[in-house]
Design a protein around this motif. Structure first.
Motif, PDB file in Angstrom:
ATOM      1  N   THR A  14     -18.034  23.723 -42.116  1.00  0.00           N
ATOM      2  CA  THR A  14     -17.313  24.103 -40.908  1.00  0.00           C
ATOM      3  C   THR A  14     -17.956  25.298 -40.217  1.00  0.00           C
ATOM      4  O   THR A  14     -17.540  25.667 -39.133  1.00  0.00           O
ATOM      5  CB  THR A  14     -15.854  24.473 -41.218  1.00  0.00           C
ATOM      6  OG1 THR A  14     -15.847  25.599 -42.087  1.00  0.00           O
ATOM      7  CG2 THR A  14     -15.123  23.319 -41.854  1.00  0.00           C
ATOM      8  N   GLY A  15     -18.946  25.902 -40.844  1.00  0.00           N
ATOM      9  CA  GLY A  15     -19.555  27.086 -40.265  1.00  0.00           C
ATOM     10  C   GLY A  15     -18.836  28.349 -40.689  1.00  0.00           C
ATOM     11  O   GLY A  15     -19.221  29.438 -40.310  1.00  0.00           O
ATOM     12  N   VAL A  16     -17.797  28.202 -41.498  1.00  0.00           N
ATOM     13  CA  VAL A  16     -17.030  29.353 -41.936  1.00  0.00           C
ATOM     14  C   VAL A  16     -17.485  29.784 -43.319  1.00  0.00           C
ATOM     15  O   VAL A  16     -17.386  30.934 -43.678  1.00  0.00           O
ATOM     16  CB  VAL A  16     -15.527  29.001 -41.970  1.00  0.00           C
ATOM     17  CG1 VAL A  16     -14.703  30.138 -42.519  1.00  0.00           C
ATOM     18  CG2 VAL A  16     -15.053  28.635 -40.582  1.00  0.00           C
ATOM     19  N   ILE A  32     -16.440  25.591 -25.405  1.00  0.00           N
ATOM     20  CA  ILE A  32     -17.591  24.729 -25.697  1.00  0.00           C
ATOM     21  C   ILE A  32     -17.163  23.307 -26.032  1.00  0.00           C
ATOM     22  O   ILE A  32     -17.969  22.392 -25.976  1.00  0.00           O
ATOM     23  CB  ILE A  32     -18.476  25.298 -26.837  1.00  0.00           C
ATOM     24  CG1 ILE A  32     -17.754  25.254 -28.176  1.00  0.00           C
ATOM     25  CG2 ILE A  32     -18.957  26.686 -26.512  1.00  0.00           C
ATOM     26  CD1 ILE A  32     -18.648  25.534 -29.361  1.00  0.00           C
ATOM     27  N   PHE A  33     -15.900  23.104 -26.356  1.00  0.00           N
ATOM     28  CA  PHE A  33     -15.406  21.775 -26.698  1.00  0.00           C
ATOM     29  C   PHE A  33     -14.861  21.034 -25.482  1.00  0.00           C
ATOM     30  O   PHE A  33     -14.363  19.921 -25.604  1.00  0.00           O
ATOM     31  CB  PHE A  33     -14.317  21.871 -27.773  1.00  0.00           C
ATOM     32  CG  PHE A  33     -14.793  22.582 -29.007  1.00  0.00           C
ATOM     33  CD1 PHE A  33     -15.762  22.035 -29.821  1.00  0.00           C
ATOM     34  CD2 PHE A  33     -14.273  23.822 -29.342  1.00  0.00           C
ATOM     35  CE1 PHE A  33     -16.210  22.695 -30.951  1.00  0.00           C
ATOM     36  CE2 PHE A  33     -14.703  24.488 -30.474  1.00  0.00           C
ATOM     37  CZ  PHE A  33     -15.677  23.925 -31.282  1.00  0.00           C
ATOM     38  N   GLY A  39     -19.937  15.710 -29.494  1.00  0.00           N
ATOM     39  CA  GLY A  39     -19.132  15.788 -30.705  1.00  0.00           C
ATOM     40  C   GLY A  39     -18.932  17.253 -31.060  1.00  0.00           C
ATOM     41  O   GLY A  39     -19.559  18.150 -30.477  1.00  0.00           O
ATOM     42  N   ILE A  40     -18.092  17.505 -32.023  1.00  0.00           N
ATOM     43  CA  ILE A  40     -17.805  18.888 -32.411  1.00  0.00           C
ATOM     44  C   ILE A  40     -19.056  19.578 -32.930  1.00  0.00           C
ATOM     45  O   ILE A  40     -19.385  20.689 -32.512  1.00  0.00           O
ATOM     46  CB  ILE A  40     -16.677  18.929 -33.463  1.00  0.00           C
ATOM     47  CG1 ILE A  40     -15.374  18.449 -32.831  1.00  0.00           C
ATOM     48  CG2 ILE A  40     -16.514  20.327 -34.041  1.00  0.00           C
ATOM     49  CD1 ILE A  40     -14.257  18.240 -33.817  1.00  0.00           C
ATOM     50  N   ARG A  76     -29.996  15.241 -29.340  1.00  0.00           N
ATOM     51  CA  ARG A  76     -29.081  14.213 -28.821  1.00  0.00           C
ATOM     52  C   ARG A  76     -28.126  14.802 -27.795  1.00  0.00           C
ATOM     53  O   ARG A  76     -27.844  14.186 -26.764  1.00  0.00           O
ATOM     54  CB  ARG A  76     -28.273  13.598 -29.953  1.00  0.00           C
ATOM     55  CG  ARG A  76     -29.009  12.588 -30.754  1.00  0.00           C
ATOM     56  CD  ARG A  76     -28.085  11.937 -31.745  1.00  0.00           C
ATOM     57  NE  ARG A  76     -28.842  11.155 -32.700  1.00  0.00           N
ATOM     58  CZ  ARG A  76     -28.381  10.760 -33.866  1.00  0.00           C
ATOM     59  NH1 ARG A  76     -27.151  11.064 -34.231  1.00  0.00           N
ATOM     60  NH2 ARG A  76     -29.129  10.054 -34.668  1.00  0.00           N
ATOM     61  N   ALA A  77     -27.624  16.002 -28.076  1.00  0.00           N
ATOM     62  CA  ALA A  77     -26.709  16.664 -27.138  1.00  0.00           C
ATOM     63  C   ALA A  77     -27.422  16.972 -25.827  1.00  0.00           C
ATOM     64  O   ALA A  77     -26.847  16.818 -24.746  1.00  0.00           O
ATOM     65  CB  ALA A  77     -26.145  17.934 -27.759  1.00  0.00           C
TER      66      ALA A  77
END
Length: 84
Positions: A14-16, A32-33, A39-40, A76-77
């Motif tokens: 999760t990056g946490v 940003i979402f 995608g997330i 891809r983004a």
């Protein structure tokens, strides 16, 4: 068992939570979402790469993903963004 160990599997990726069992405190803004084409993970990776100027290796370590996977998601983004 302490709550961190109990919930480690939920936190990984999760990056946490980093590999060294220490928290990584990088605030990610919710705007940003907003772009629903991403995608997330794509949104988070683009933010960390462009706004925080992190390298793919650093992002991969934070998110506990392979560096090549992070690079692929980033590109891809960017293709999705260019297709607008």
């Amino acid at each position: 068992m302490d709550p961190i160990r109990k919930n480690r599997k939920k936190l990984v990726g999760t990056g946490v939570f980093s590999r060294k069992n220490s928290f990584v405190n990088i605030p990610v803004p919710t705007y940003i979402f907003k772009n629903r084409k991403f995608g997330i993970l794509e949104a988070v990776i683009v933010y960390l790469k462009e706004e925080k100027n992190l390298k793919f290796r650093e992002i991969a370590r934070i998110l506990q993903r392979d560096e090549r996977n992070v690079a692929t998601l980033y590109h891809r983004a960017k293709k999705k963004e260019a297709a607008k």
